[in-house]
Design an enzyme around this catalytic site. Sequence first.
Site, PDB file in Angstrom:
ATOM      1  N   LYS A 203       4.165   3.795  -4.660  1.00  0.00           N
ATOM      2  CA  LYS A 203       3.817   2.466  -5.152  1.00  0.00           C
ATOM      3  C   LYS A 203       4.948   1.883  -5.985  1.00  0.00           C
ATOM      4  O   LYS A 203       5.358   0.725  -5.800  1.00  0.00           O
ATOM      5  CB  LYS A 203       2.512   2.522  -5.953  1.00  0.00           C
ATOM      6  CG  LYS A 203       2.024   1.166  -6.465  1.00  0.00           C
ATOM      7  CD  LYS A 203       2.348   0.978  -7.921  1.00  0.00           C
ATOM      8  CE  LYS A 203       1.821  -0.333  -8.452  1.00  0.00           C
ATOM      9  NZ  LYS A 203       2.112  -0.518  -9.889  1.00  0.00           N
ATOM     10  N   PRO A 220       3.495  -3.030  -1.622  1.00  0.00           N
ATOM     11  CA  PRO A 220       2.902  -2.005  -2.500  1.00  0.00           C
ATOM     12  C   PRO A 220       1.375  -2.095  -2.505  1.00  0.00           C
ATOM     13  O   PRO A 220       0.806  -3.189  -2.456  1.00  0.00           O
ATOM     14  CB  PRO A 220       3.472  -2.352  -3.884  1.00  0.00           C
ATOM     15  CG  PRO A 220       4.657  -3.239  -3.616  1.00  0.00           C
ATOM     16  CD  PRO A 220       4.345  -3.972  -2.356  1.00  0.00           C
ATOM     17  N   ASP A 222      -1.637  -1.173  -4.878  1.00  0.00           N
ATOM     18  CA  ASP A 222      -2.151  -0.723  -6.177  1.00  0.00           C
ATOM     19  C   ASP A 222      -3.673  -0.872  -6.169  1.00  0.00           C
ATOM     20  O   ASP A 222      -4.280  -1.088  -5.109  1.00  0.00           O
ATOM     21  CB  ASP A 222      -1.509  -1.515  -7.320  1.00  0.00           C
ATOM     22  CG  ASP A 222      -1.905  -2.993  -7.291  1.00  0.00           C
ATOM     23  OD1 ASP A 222      -2.566  -3.442  -6.322  1.00  0.00           O
ATOM     24  OD2 ASP A 222      -1.549  -3.709  -8.241  1.00  0.00           O
TER      25      ASP A 222
END
Length: 267
Positions: A203, A220, A222
Amino acid sequence: MLVTNNNLDFFLIARSGQCFRMHAEGDTVFLRTGSRFLTIHDLGQGVLDLSCTEEEFPFWSHYLDLHGPYARAIRAIPPEDTYLLSCVSACRGLHLLRQDPFETLISFILSQRKSIPAIEQCVEKLCMLCGEADDSGYAFPTPQALAACTEKELRGCALGYRAPYVLETARLVCTSPLPPPNTRLSDEKLLSRLLAFPGVGIKVASCVLLFAYHRLGSAPVDVWIQRVIDRHYGGVNPFPALGPYAGLYQQYMFCHARLFEHPEGSG
């Protein structure tokens, strides 16, 4: 210096979670990167007043990605992806900043398991600890300045368990500098290089790829994006199928989820 751009929302960018030294107060956005400082006043009707000279403007034009492929990327969105289209409609003024690789790497190492306000406070404490000072505040520390700190000093900046990661990363960068922003390394090789730093997982490395190296295909995942994937895409990650702008699309979704879908959790 006056700039006209009807499709640029600095107030949205300041809240987008990609940069931790950019904040808005009233009709003004304050931005610092490295030792540079910029204020942006919104004069209305798409006119922005940037506190830089004509000589400084090329740097800021590049940093703010004023000529990025946003219209082209929006046209490339699959028409059946109504959720992504709604995110773009709400967050159309978003740009991806072209940030310094070292500053971005350190910032996202210490971002883990922290809210955005807490990250901003940590970054500022780090700058006050060992960044060069001038009339407008503190520069982001150089690798050499950060490497000269002790772990105890870094823990005093509320870095917690991240302190040794930050310290060792700075020391490694001193001996083996990060690739420059215009590196020709492939995404895979650059990702591998970033993953070699302590405390850097997929990440964080993906964030550095996107926000420092402008690899727009890096998306990414998250907790906010995983929530989007679960709620709007049936648990199936859509980004591998979204092509070279997947990372940009991810940011539209992130901002929409954080600022409009669940504003009570926007920290």
